[in-house]
Design an enzyme around this catalytic site. Structure first.
Site, PDB file in Angstrom:
ATOM      1  N   LEU A 129       0.835  -1.195   0.000  1.00  0.00           N
ATOM      2  CA  LEU A 129       0.000   0.000   0.000  1.00  0.00           C
ATOM      3  C   LEU A 129       0.881   1.262   0.000  1.00  0.00           C
ATOM      4  CD1 LEU A 129      -2.936   1.209   0.427  1.00  0.00           C
ATOM      5  CD2 LEU A 129      -2.488   1.077   2.878  1.00  0.00           C
ATOM      6  N   PRO A 132       6.718   6.057  -1.380  1.00  0.00           N
ATOM      7  CA  PRO A 132       7.658   7.005  -0.756  1.00  0.00           C
ATOM      8  C   PRO A 132       6.970   8.287  -0.283  1.00  0.00           C
ATOM      9  CG  PRO A 132       8.623   6.083  -2.747  1.00  0.00           C
ATOM     10  CD  PRO A 132       7.223   5.564  -2.676  1.00  0.00           C
ATOM     11  N   ASP A 244      -7.601  -4.397   9.265  1.00  0.00           N
ATOM     12  CA  ASP A 244      -8.260  -4.805  10.522  1.00  0.00           C
ATOM     13  C   ASP A 244      -7.703  -6.160  10.969  1.00  0.00           C
ATOM     14  OD1 ASP A 244      -9.890  -2.581  10.437  1.00  0.00           O
ATOM     15  OD2 ASP A 244     -11.687  -3.655   9.770  1.00  0.00           O
ATOM     16  N   GLN A 283      11.757  -2.599  45.874  1.00  0.00           N
ATOM     17  CA  GLN A 283      10.442  -2.211  45.347  1.00  0.00           C
ATOM     18  C   GLN A 283      10.559  -1.553  43.977  1.00  0.00           C
ATOM     19  OE1 GLN A 283       7.932   0.182  47.813  1.00  0.00           O
ATOM     20  NE2 GLN A 283       7.556  -1.448  49.286  1.00  0.00           N
ATOM     21  N   GLN A 344      16.216  -1.849  31.364  1.00  0.00           N
ATOM     22  CA  GLN A 344      16.605  -1.187  32.615  1.00  0.00           C
ATOM     23  C   GLN A 344      16.869  -2.219  33.716  1.00  0.00           C
ATOM     24  OE1 GLN A 344      17.156   1.885  32.324  1.00  0.00           O
ATOM     25  NE2 GLN A 344      17.692   2.392  34.442  1.00  0.00           N
ATOM     26  N   GLY A 348      23.465  -3.138  32.548  1.00  0.00           N
ATOM     27  CA  GLY A 348      24.404  -3.188  31.403  1.00  0.00           C
ATOM     28  C   GLY A 348      24.132  -4.374  30.501  1.00  0.00           C
ATOM     29  N   GLU A 371       1.310  -0.944   9.749  1.00  0.00           N
ATOM     30  CA  GLU A 371      -0.135  -1.237   9.710  1.00  0.00           C
ATOM     31  C   GLU A 371      -0.934  -0.160  10.457  1.00  0.00           C
ATOM     32  OE1 GLU A 371      -1.317  -5.271   9.762  1.00  0.00           O
ATOM     33  OE2 GLU A 371       0.630  -5.976   9.051  1.00  0.00           O
ATOM     34  N   GLY A 372      -0.471   1.087  10.341  1.00  0.00           N
ATOM     35  CA  GLY A 372      -1.114   2.220  10.995  1.00  0.00           C
ATOM     36  C   GLY A 372      -0.385   2.571  12.275  1.00  0.00           C
TER      37      GLY A 372
HETATM   38  C1  LIG Z   1       9.702  -2.338   8.738  1.00  0.00           C
HETATM   39  C2  LIG Z   1       8.507  -1.820   8.001  1.00  0.00           C
HETATM   40  C3  LIG Z   1       7.705  -2.695   7.279  1.00  0.00           C
HETATM   41  C4  LIG Z   1       6.607  -2.214   6.566  1.00  0.00           C
HETATM   42  N1  LIG Z   1       5.867  -3.092   5.821  1.00  0.00           N
HETATM   43  C5  LIG Z   1       4.878  -2.605   5.011  1.00  0.00           C
HETATM   44  C6  LIG Z   1       4.192  -3.469   4.090  1.00  0.00           C
HETATM   45  O1  LIG Z   1       4.415  -4.697   4.050  1.00  0.00           O
HETATM   46  N2  LIG Z   1       3.271  -2.929   3.250  1.00  0.00           N
HETATM   47  C7  LIG Z   1       2.986  -1.594   3.269  1.00  0.00           C
HETATM   48  O2  LIG Z   1       2.146  -1.158   2.471  1.00  0.00           O
HETATM   49  N3  LIG Z   1       3.607  -0.751   4.137  1.00  0.00           N
HETATM   50  C8  LIG Z   1       4.550  -1.223   4.998  1.00  0.00           C
HETATM   51  N4  LIG Z   1       5.215  -0.381   5.856  1.00  0.00           N
HETATM   52  C9  LIG Z   1       4.866   1.049   5.851  1.00  0.00           C
HETATM   53  C10 LIG Z   1       4.148   1.482   7.117  1.00  0.00           C
HETATM   54  O3  LIG Z   1       2.843   0.963   7.145  1.00  0.00           O
HETATM   55  C11 LIG Z   1       4.213   3.023   7.155  1.00  0.00           C
HETATM   56  O4  LIG Z   1       5.563   3.369   7.438  1.00  0.00           O
HETATM   57  C12 LIG Z   1       3.280   3.595   8.210  1.00  0.00           C
HETATM   58  O5  LIG Z   1       1.930   3.397   7.852  1.00  0.00           O
HETATM   59  C13 LIG Z   1       3.511   5.103   8.402  1.00  0.00           C
HETATM   60  O6  LIG Z   1       3.598   5.790   7.191  1.00  0.00           O
HETATM   61  P1  LIG Z   1       4.837   6.755   6.900  1.00  0.00           P
HETATM   62  O7  LIG Z   1       6.094   6.018   7.224  1.00  0.00           O
HETATM   63  O8  LIG Z   1       4.694   7.306   5.551  1.00  0.00           O
HETATM   64  O9  LIG Z   1       4.694   7.900   7.980  1.00  0.00           O
HETATM   65  P2  LIG Z   1       3.833   9.240   7.792  1.00  0.00           P
HETATM   66  O10 LIG Z   1       2.464   8.901   7.326  1.00  0.00           O
HETATM   67  O11 LIG Z   1       4.636  10.201   7.000  1.00  0.00           O
HETATM   68  O12 LIG Z   1       3.762   9.730   9.299  1.00  0.00           O
HETATM   69  C14 LIG Z   1       4.845  10.385   9.966  1.00  0.00           C
HETATM   70  C15 LIG Z   1       4.359  10.727  11.375  1.00  0.00           C
HETATM   71  O13 LIG Z   1       3.224  11.619  11.302  1.00  0.00           O
HETATM   72  C16 LIG Z   1       2.139  11.064  12.028  1.00  0.00           C
HETATM   73  N5  LIG Z   1       0.865  11.409  11.387  1.00  0.00           N
HETATM   74  C17 LIG Z   1       0.531  11.266  10.081  1.00  0.00           C
HETATM   75  N6  LIG Z   1      -0.734  11.667   9.888  1.00  0.00           N
HETATM   76  C18 LIG Z   1      -1.226  12.055  11.102  1.00  0.00           C
HETATM   77  C19 LIG Z   1      -2.470  12.562  11.577  1.00  0.00           C
HETATM   78  N7  LIG Z   1      -3.496  12.770  10.753  1.00  0.00           N
HETATM   79  N8  LIG Z   1      -2.592  12.855  12.906  1.00  0.00           N
HETATM   80  C20 LIG Z   1      -1.537  12.673  13.757  1.00  0.00           C
HETATM   81  N9  LIG Z   1      -0.350  12.184  13.359  1.00  0.00           N
HETATM   82  C21 LIG Z   1      -0.180  11.873  12.064  1.00  0.00           C
HETATM   83  C22 LIG Z   1       2.374   9.551  12.001  1.00  0.00           C
HETATM   84  O14 LIG Z   1       1.676   8.906  13.042  1.00  0.00           O
HETATM   85  C23 LIG Z   1       3.898   9.509  12.167  1.00  0.00           C
HETATM   86  O15 LIG Z   1       4.227   9.649  13.526  1.00  0.00           O
HETATM   87  C24 LIG Z   1       6.287  -0.843   6.607  1.00  0.00           C
HETATM   88  C25 LIG Z   1       7.079   0.040   7.356  1.00  0.00           C
HETATM   89  C26 LIG Z   1       8.172  -0.427   8.047  1.00  0.00           C
HETATM   90  C27 LIG Z   1       9.017   0.554   8.810  1.00  0.00           C
END
Ligand SMILES: Cc1cc2nc3c(=O)[nH]c(=O)nc-3n(C[C@H](O)[C@H](O)[C@H](O)COP(=O)(O)OP(=O)(O)OC[C@H]3O[C@@H](n4cnc5c(N)ncnc54)[C@H](O)[C@@H]3O)c2cc1C
Length: 391
Positions: A129, A132, A244, A283, A344, A348, A371-372
């Protein structure tokens, strides 16, 4: 789950959990540090997981799967992730992003061609999905599929695709009608051995390093119209619905990582001495263990509850978005909390590569991102609760 909890497991669940636990301890745990170091894809153990039915747990046997329920999937994935979260990522994408999507939205011909191999672990499935320039905001994707007669021509670049370096098939989401934004996205089943498909460089990552992740590139890739999953313009709806299911998997992964970090921490607190006492007698340490355990069990209840909600929805066709998002949000933040505390408590040694604690800490972070992100989960939950358009 310990004690007299809310969830009672059937004998079948217990047997599956034990089989997954034995396999994870004997086959995965001993190689996890090495594969984390090299970042190599663990083909051999993944093939064995396929043979054990772990790559298509909920897929009916007639389509090559194990024909079990969602709770079985969660229990098995949790055990695999206790040994190594990277194996868990590969298993989770295969099960809940690829197989679930084809099973739920595919035609009989698509199930016949794409489900059997992936569900039995003989082929690897991926879900694409992200791009870049479009992650959380999928409606801004730039890749395109243009219809030409009985096929579509795809061009563009997708990023962060788990298992892409080895995947046989990719569930691709791309724009067929950019004017319509979200409603202009369509889903396609892609054969990676066809001309016009290329894999980009592997991403070097903080954690889950043995799960291969890369870009994929499409240059005049021809896909038959019969490979479209659902109708034109239904891609976004399918992508979200499939997530989901995926989010329950990520919650299970977070439980596995947190569970492993917690168990190591209890053992260390019982053995390690300082100032003439076991550190667990302070504790300051004991209360951390109490908080870790409590959050872990709360996360487990939310995750198992989401699994039961999904199971129920298999009959009705309803969504289980709220349960899945709450489980993913809470379990992933629990994994960060527990692994942070585990480092923690180990002092070390928590920072040393001689123990797996630092790996758990690195691996936990991804569960709050993919996944969000946690912010997106909060938006989803708040939207469902208030009915307001939260941005
Ligand atoms: C190891 C790895 C594996 C992955 N595998 C897959 C895969 O198999 N298939 C696939 O399709 N994708 C995959 N992803 C992509 C992943 O789902 C996205 O990186 C993720 O959804 C976040 O998108 P982004 O990196 O573009 O961050 P951005 O969308 O640019 O977000 C950057 C920051 O802004 C915040 N932000 C964005 N919009 C809002 C909003 N409206 N309100 C508040 N905060 C917001 C985000 O929470 C985040 O903290 C993978 C990513 C990684 C790192």
């Amino acid at each position: 789950m310990s004690g007299n909890g809310l969830f009672s497991l059937t004998d079948e669940h217990e047997m599956l959990r034990q089989a997954a636990r034995d396999f994870a301890r004997n086959e995965i745990a001993p190689i996890a540090a090495e594969f984390d170091e090299t970042g190599e894809f663990p083909s051999e153990t993944i093939a064995k997981m396929g043979a054990m039915g772990f790559m298509g747990i909920e897929v009916p046997e007639e389509y090559g799967g194990a024909g079990m329920d969602t709770l079985s999937y969660v229990l098995a994935l949790e055990e695999i992730c206790k040994a190594d979260a990277a194996h868990g990522t590969i298993m989770s994408v295969n099960n809940s992003l690829f197989c679930h999507a084809v099973l739920r939205f595919g035609t009989e011909a698509q199930k016949d061609k794409y489900l059997r191999g992936v569900a039995s672990g003989q082929a690897i499935g991926a879900y694409s999905l992200t791009e870049p320039m479009s992650g959380s905001d999928a409606g801004t994707m730039r890749s395109r599929a243009i219809r030409e007669g009985d096929h579509y021509v795809i061009n563009g670049r997708k990023s962060w695709v788990t298992s892409a370096p080895v995947a046989d098939y990719v569930l691709l989401f791309t724009m067929t009608d950019p004017e319509k934004k979200h409603r202009g996205i369509s889903a396609f089943l892609i054969d990676t051995d066809q001309p016009g498909f290329a894999r980009g460089k592997k991403e070097p990552k903080l954690g889950i390093r043995a799960s291969a992740t890369s870009e994929i590139l499409f240059e005049d890739y021809h896909v038959p119209a019969e490979n479209r999953l659902g109708e034109e313009g239904e891609g976004f709806k399918i992508a979200m619905s499939v997530l989901d299911a995926g989010r329950i998997g990520i919650a299970a992964q977070a439980l596995g990582i947190a569970g492993a970090a917690y168990e190591h921490s209890v053992a260390y607190a019982q053995e390690r001495e300082a100032f003439g006492s076991k550190i667990g007698e302070f504790q300051g340490v004991a209360f951390q263990l109490a908080d870790m355990k409590t959050r872990l069990e709360a996360a487990r209840l939310l995750t198992y509850n989401a699994a039961l909600a999904k199971e129920k929805c298999k009959q009705t066709g309803e969504r289980f978005t709220l349960e899945a998002s709450m489980a993913k949000l809470f379990a992933s933040e629990t994994a960060m909390f527990v692994t942070h505390a585990a480092v923690q408590i180990h002092g070390g040694m928590g920072y040393s590569k001689e123990l797996p604690i630092e790996r758990y800490f690195r691996d936990a972070k991804i569960t709050e991102i993919y996944e969000g992100t946690s912010e997106i989960q909060r938006m989803v939950i708040a939207r469902l609760e208030t009915g307001l358009r939260i941005t």
